[in-house]
Scaffold this active site. Structure first.
Site, PDB file in Angstrom:
ATOM      1  N   GLY A   8       0.820  -1.199   0.000  1.00 46.77           N
ATOM      2  CA  GLY A   8       0.000   0.000   0.000  1.00 46.77           C
ATOM      3  C   GLY A   8       0.855   1.251   0.000  1.00 46.77           C
ATOM      4  N   GLY A  66       1.931   5.352   1.113  1.00 53.52           N
ATOM      5  CA  GLY A  66       2.011   6.181   2.304  1.00 53.52           C
ATOM      6  C   GLY A  66       3.173   5.847   3.219  1.00 53.52           C
ATOM      7  N   CYS A  92       5.487  -5.792   1.510  1.00 53.74           N
ATOM      8  CA  CYS A  92       5.740  -4.388   1.223  1.00 53.74           C
ATOM      9  C   CYS A  92       5.343  -3.508   2.410  1.00 53.74           C
ATOM     10  CB  CYS A  92       5.039  -3.982  -0.069  1.00 53.74           C
ATOM     11  SG  CYS A  92       5.671  -2.440  -0.775  1.00 53.74           S
ATOM     12  N   GLN A 137       6.753  -3.268   6.539  1.00 50.91           N
ATOM     13  CA  GLN A 137       7.074  -2.103   7.356  1.00 50.91           C
ATOM     14  C   GLN A 137       6.230  -2.065   8.621  1.00 50.91           C
ATOM     15  OE1 GLN A 137       6.383   1.023   4.511  1.00 50.91           O
ATOM     16  NE2 GLN A 137       7.883   0.168   3.090  1.00 50.91           N
ATOM     17  N   ASN A 178       8.477  -1.949  -5.075  1.00 50.37           N
ATOM     18  CA  ASN A 178       7.824  -0.648  -5.137  1.00 50.37           C
ATOM     19  C   ASN A 178       7.733  -0.120  -3.727  1.00 50.37           C
ATOM     20  OD1 ASN A 178       6.318   1.623  -5.520  1.00 50.37           O
ATOM     21  ND2 ASN A 178       4.408   0.559  -5.986  1.00 50.37           N
ATOM     22  N   GLY A 220       9.238   3.213  -0.990  1.00 52.63           N
ATOM     23  CA  GLY A 220      10.039   4.395  -0.710  1.00 52.63           C
ATOM     24  C   GLY A 220      10.447   4.491   0.736  1.00 52.63           C
ATOM     25  N   PHE A 221       9.957   3.550   1.574  1.00 47.63           N
ATOM     26  CA  PHE A 221      10.321   3.482   2.989  1.00 47.63           C
ATOM     27  C   PHE A 221      10.910   2.106   3.280  1.00 47.63           C
ATOM     28  CE2 PHE A 221       7.096   6.710   2.657  1.00 47.63           C
ATOM     29  CZ  PHE A 221       7.469   7.687   3.572  1.00 47.63           C
ATOM     30  N   HIS A 229       7.800  -7.889  -3.805  1.00 46.91           N
ATOM     31  CA  HIS A 229       6.530  -8.440  -4.263  1.00 46.91           C
ATOM     32  C   HIS A 229       6.679  -9.846  -4.850  1.00 46.91           C
ATOM     33  CE1 HIS A 229       4.082  -4.769  -3.809  1.00 46.91           C
ATOM     34  NE2 HIS A 229       5.244  -4.174  -3.959  1.00 46.91           N
ATOM     35  N   GLU A 262       4.317 -11.840  -5.582  1.00 47.52           N
ATOM     36  CA  GLU A 262       3.280 -12.083  -6.590  1.00 47.52           C
ATOM     37  C   GLU A 262       3.755 -11.627  -7.965  1.00 47.52           C
ATOM     38  OE1 GLU A 262       2.848  -7.848  -5.638  1.00 47.52           O
ATOM     39  OE2 GLU A 262       3.215  -9.639  -4.443  1.00 47.52           O
TER      40      GLU A 262
END
Length: 391
Positions: free
Chosen positions: A233, A235, A261, A265, A303, A305-306, A353, A355
């Site tokens: 997801g 954010g 993903c 986190q 994918n 960014g954190f 990922h 999948e």
């Protein structure tokens, strides 16, 4: 045939950098975090990945759109990117499965894009300066004063601190039946789940219950699950404390857990670890990762960014009392944490990922590993009828 115009458009970055090009897709103004994706294929899966909500995606591959868009490969119900940047959009669609052109799909979903710019130069700039806010201006917005365009970009919210789960999650629960022999109900907290993930879980015998991101621990227990899954997801994980608290309830109940993903986190934060923003993130389908359990190097789809802040070598104690933990996977380009494994409770997660539509499939075994964990946990501690706190 893709529609092409020479109507002007401009990409403006928050540091004042400007790139002039041509309008592509819908026209108007769009703002978001500008990031680059390195995959040469799979643009339809990228565009429909909810994890890209709030981001303007730049494709590093120069030629995009030749296979069009089809109704079989979307990862979700719509295109989620905030904007789209390509160098050379294909003038024709040349795939028998295509239902429409990429340009038409962008227009239909109202996605403002830009083409005809030097995407290599933008990518190199972001690699040096880091991901930053940007805006695409076309149509009437292309004629705005440059100072006004830059002001709009700089006033846009930064990705850090944003909770975007509500924007991409389902509003009511959805159920996908298990394929073959049913293992049991699986509670999936939808933080931006991809269809390929649901398909892979169902193929392992899970009856997949996709729950809204507002689901409580009581909502999860109500379906009497054999396990819980947190999805990918968009954010900042530091802005998702409510999801972390629910996850701690899941761990306290002894339910097997798997996260992908964003789910990785949030497991890190539930265990008491910190998270931080990467300079420009990992996005693409060609990222090398080491599975420390097997010693195998896998090419994987990313994918994010954190990332989770954790010791890379050896075991360490969970700061929140969940026993021993280890980093199970490491990114080989920059040694970022790419997976966590709890050693005293049935929980693990990966940052990338498995999948992986449209590939690669090196990490698909992780769904089997999850199924094996659920079976082993249930065998070691048989579930009591009607008691969903037992795994």
């Amino acid at each position: 045939m893709t529609r092409f115009t020479r109507n002007p458009a401009v990409l403006v970055l928050e540091d004042g950098t400007r790139h002039a090009g041509h309008a592509y897709g819908a026209t108007g103004t769009t703002l978001g975090e500008v990031v680059f994706a390195t995959g040469m294929t799979g643009y339809q899966e990228t565009l429909t990945d909810p994890s890209y909500a709030g981001q303007i995606v730049l494709q590093t591959a120069p030629h995009i759109g030749n296979t069009g868009m089809n109704g079989e490969d979307p990862e979700s119900r719509r295109i989620w990117v905030a904007g789209y940047i390509v160098r050379d959009p294909s003038r024709v669609v040349s795939n028998w499965r295509a239902d429409e052109s990429l340009d038409d799909a962008l227009v239909n979903d109202g996605i403002v894009g830009i083409s005809g710019i030097d995407t290599r130069a933008v990518t190199r700039h972001i690699r040096s300066a880091g991901s930053m806010r940007g805006g695409i201006f076309s149509g009437d917005a292309a004629g705005l004063n440059p100072e006004e365009q830059l002001r709009l970009v700089r006033e846009a919210p930064a990705m850090a601190g944003q909770n975007l789960s509500a924007a991409v999650s389902v509003s009511v629960a959805e159920v996908t039946p298990a394929s073959g022999e049913r293992l049991g109900a699986l509670a999936v907290l939808d933080l931006g789940v991809k269809q390929s993930t649901i398909d892979n879980l169902a193929a392992r015998g899970f009856e997949v219950h996709v729950l809204p991101q507002t689901a409580t621990l009581a909502d999860i227990r109500a379906i009497d699950p054999v396990a819980v899954f947190y999805s990918n997801g968009p954010g900042d994980p530091a802005a998702s404390d409510a999801h972390v608290e629910v996850l701690r309830g899941v761990l306290d109940a002894g339910l097997p857990f798997f996260g992908i993903c964003f789910g990785n986190q949030l497991l890190g934060r539930a265990l008491g670890l910190g998270t931080y923003k990467l300079p420009f993130g990992h996005r693409g389908i060609n990222q090398p990762v080491l599975d420390k359990t097997t010693g195998r190097v896998e090419i994987t789809a990313h994918n994010h960014g954190f990332a989770v802040d954790a010791p890379l070598d050896g075991e360490f104690d969970s700061p929140h009392g969940y026993g021993r933990v280890e980093v199970s996977h490491i990114g080989l380009n920059d040694r970022v944490v790419e997976g966590l494994r709890a050693l005293d409770i049935p929980a693990f997660s990966v940052q990338y990922h498995p999948e992986a539509a449209a590939g690669p499939h090196d990490a698909n075994y992780l769904f089997d590993r999850f199924r094996d964990l659920v079976v082993a946990t249930r065998t070691a501690s048989p579930r009591t009828t009607g008691d969903s706190t037992n795994a």
